[in-house]
Design a protein around this motif. Sequence first.
Motif, PDB file in Angstrom:
ATOM      1  N   PRO A 138      -8.335  -3.667  -8.559  1.00 48.73           N
ATOM      2  CA  PRO A 138      -9.179  -2.901  -7.633  1.00 48.73           C
ATOM      3  C   PRO A 138     -10.070  -1.902  -8.364  1.00 48.73           C
ATOM      4  O   PRO A 138      -9.736  -1.412  -9.437  1.00 48.73           O
ATOM      5  N   HIS A 139     -11.208  -1.617  -7.783  1.00 47.72           N
ATOM      6  CA  HIS A 139     -12.106  -0.610  -8.356  1.00 47.72           C
ATOM      7  C   HIS A 139     -11.451   0.767  -8.356  1.00 47.72           C
ATOM      8  O   HIS A 139     -11.839   1.643  -9.135  1.00 47.72           O
ATOM      9  N   GLU A 140     -10.446   0.941  -7.497  1.00 44.86           N
ATOM     10  CA  GLU A 140      -9.766   2.222  -7.404  1.00 44.86           C
ATOM     11  C   GLU A 140      -8.982   2.586  -8.666  1.00 44.86           C
ATOM     12  O   GLU A 140      -8.497   3.712  -8.784  1.00 44.86           O
TER      13      GLU A 140
ATOM     14  N   LEU B  70      -9.951   5.755 -10.295  1.00 43.73           N
ATOM     15  CA  LEU B  70      -9.574   7.047  -9.727  1.00 43.73           C
ATOM     16  C   LEU B  70      -8.384   7.675 -10.451  1.00 43.73           C
ATOM     17  O   LEU B  70      -8.033   8.824 -10.190  1.00 43.73           O
TER      18      LEU B  70
ATOM     19  N   GLY C 274      -4.940   3.799  -6.580  1.00 45.76           N
ATOM     20  CA  GLY C 274      -5.845   4.889  -6.923  1.00 45.76           C
ATOM     21  C   GLY C 274      -5.455   6.219  -6.326  1.00 45.76           C
ATOM     22  O   GLY C 274      -6.035   7.259  -6.680  1.00 45.76           O
ATOM     23  N   ARG C 275      -4.459   6.213  -5.429  1.00 51.95           N
ATOM     24  CA  ARG C 275      -4.005   7.450  -4.799  1.00 51.95           C
ATOM     25  C   ARG C 275      -2.743   7.998  -5.478  1.00 51.95           C
ATOM     26  O   ARG C 275      -1.905   8.622  -4.835  1.00 51.95           O
TER      27      ARG C 275
ATOM     28  N   ALA D 112      -5.394  -1.330  -3.607  1.00 50.37           N
ATOM     29  CA  ALA D 112      -6.314  -0.203  -3.807  1.00 50.37           C
ATOM     30  C   ALA D 112      -5.578   1.131  -3.747  1.00 50.37           C
ATOM     31  O   ALA D 112      -6.037   2.121  -4.322  1.00 50.37           O
ATOM     32  N   ALA D 113      -4.428   1.131  -3.100  1.00 46.45           N
ATOM     33  CA  ALA D 113      -3.645   2.360  -2.961  1.00 46.45           C
ATOM     34  C   ALA D 113      -3.189   2.911  -4.303  1.00 46.45           C
ATOM     35  O   ALA D 113      -2.796   4.074  -4.392  1.00 46.45           O
TER      36      ALA D 113
ATOM     37  N   ASP E 105       0.819  -1.215   0.000  1.00 47.11           N
ATOM     38  CA  ASP E 105       0.000   0.000   0.000  1.00 47.11           C
ATOM     39  C   ASP E 105       0.853   1.265   0.000  1.00 47.11           C
ATOM     40  O   ASP E 105       0.372   2.333  -0.391  1.00 47.11           O
TER      41      ASP E 105
ATOM     42  N   SER F 218     -15.425   0.400 -12.888  1.00 42.57           N
ATOM     43  CA  SER F 218     -14.839   1.714 -12.623  1.00 42.57           C
ATOM     44  C   SER F 218     -13.892   2.173 -13.728  1.00 42.57           C
ATOM     45  O   SER F 218     -13.568   3.362 -13.818  1.00 42.57           O
TER      46      SER F 218
ATOM     47  N   ASP G 192       1.522   4.434  -2.589  1.00 42.68           N
ATOM     48  CA  ASP G 192       0.902   5.755  -2.692  1.00 42.68           C
ATOM     49  C   ASP G 192       1.813   6.873  -2.192  1.00 42.68           C
ATOM     50  O   ASP G 192       1.447   8.059  -2.283  1.00 42.68           O
TER      51      ASP G 192
END
Length: 255
Positions: free
Chosen positions: A117-119, A122, A96-97, A93-94, A70, A142, A73
């Motif tokens: 991930p859905h992220e 983003l 997405g950041r 998911a990170a 993670d 997404s 990010d």
Amino acid sequence: MVKGKKKSNDPSGRKITLKMAKNALKVTVDGKRRLDLSNMAIATFPKCILKLSDVDELDLSRNLLKKIPDTIDKFVNLRLLDLHSNHLEQIPAAIGRLPGLYSLNLCNNHLTTSGLPHELGLLRNLRILNLGMNRIETLPPSVAALKELRELGLFNNLLTLLPKCVQNLPKLQKMNIKSNPIPTDEPPEVDCIQRVECLYLVREDCLCADCLKRCKEDRQKLDSRISAASTLKKSIFAGLLTPNSVAQENQELWR
């Protein structure tokens, strides 16, 4: 000082120190700072590189990575992330950041649909996304939010349908969906998208058995086509001996 022996078969992979990472820093032609740790037999994400998290590009391709933490990010300035040809089964998911990410290469891993991930949606500035040579059956919905996406690689996966989330991406220009079990009567939306082939140069020992077999088969087909084209070319140019002789005589007259 006794030099340590290189452990080429060490399952823990090669250990990367901060000094090694700093030596791997490069500056691209457009002035971006690139950390290139590709093809170094790295099996675990090196924590030390978090001290270099201000880089613009990070290349960890052609390694033995099974997991991305993670803490990815922390690379807030990242515009390019290259993770192709590893053993990744899941993306955190990170991811997405990383709002400035421009290019994400996840080709030739062990990713399935559940590992995406859905992220991903983003990454609003993402232009290039390569998911080829994985085990993906469909994409997270997404992905439809990637309004800036220009190029998408989905070749050599397990897609049986073209994911609906990619059919209305407004700026998508190139998409490669070759070598998927998609029926030949695919809807006409596919025809409006140019399909492109992506090429990566790797050593044979970096490929799994299936990929190596496929590459050798493709190489044999290519060699056969080249041989046939060469034979045809010789037969065509054989008839040009006389015109070339005449041209040579004309050149002597011009002199």
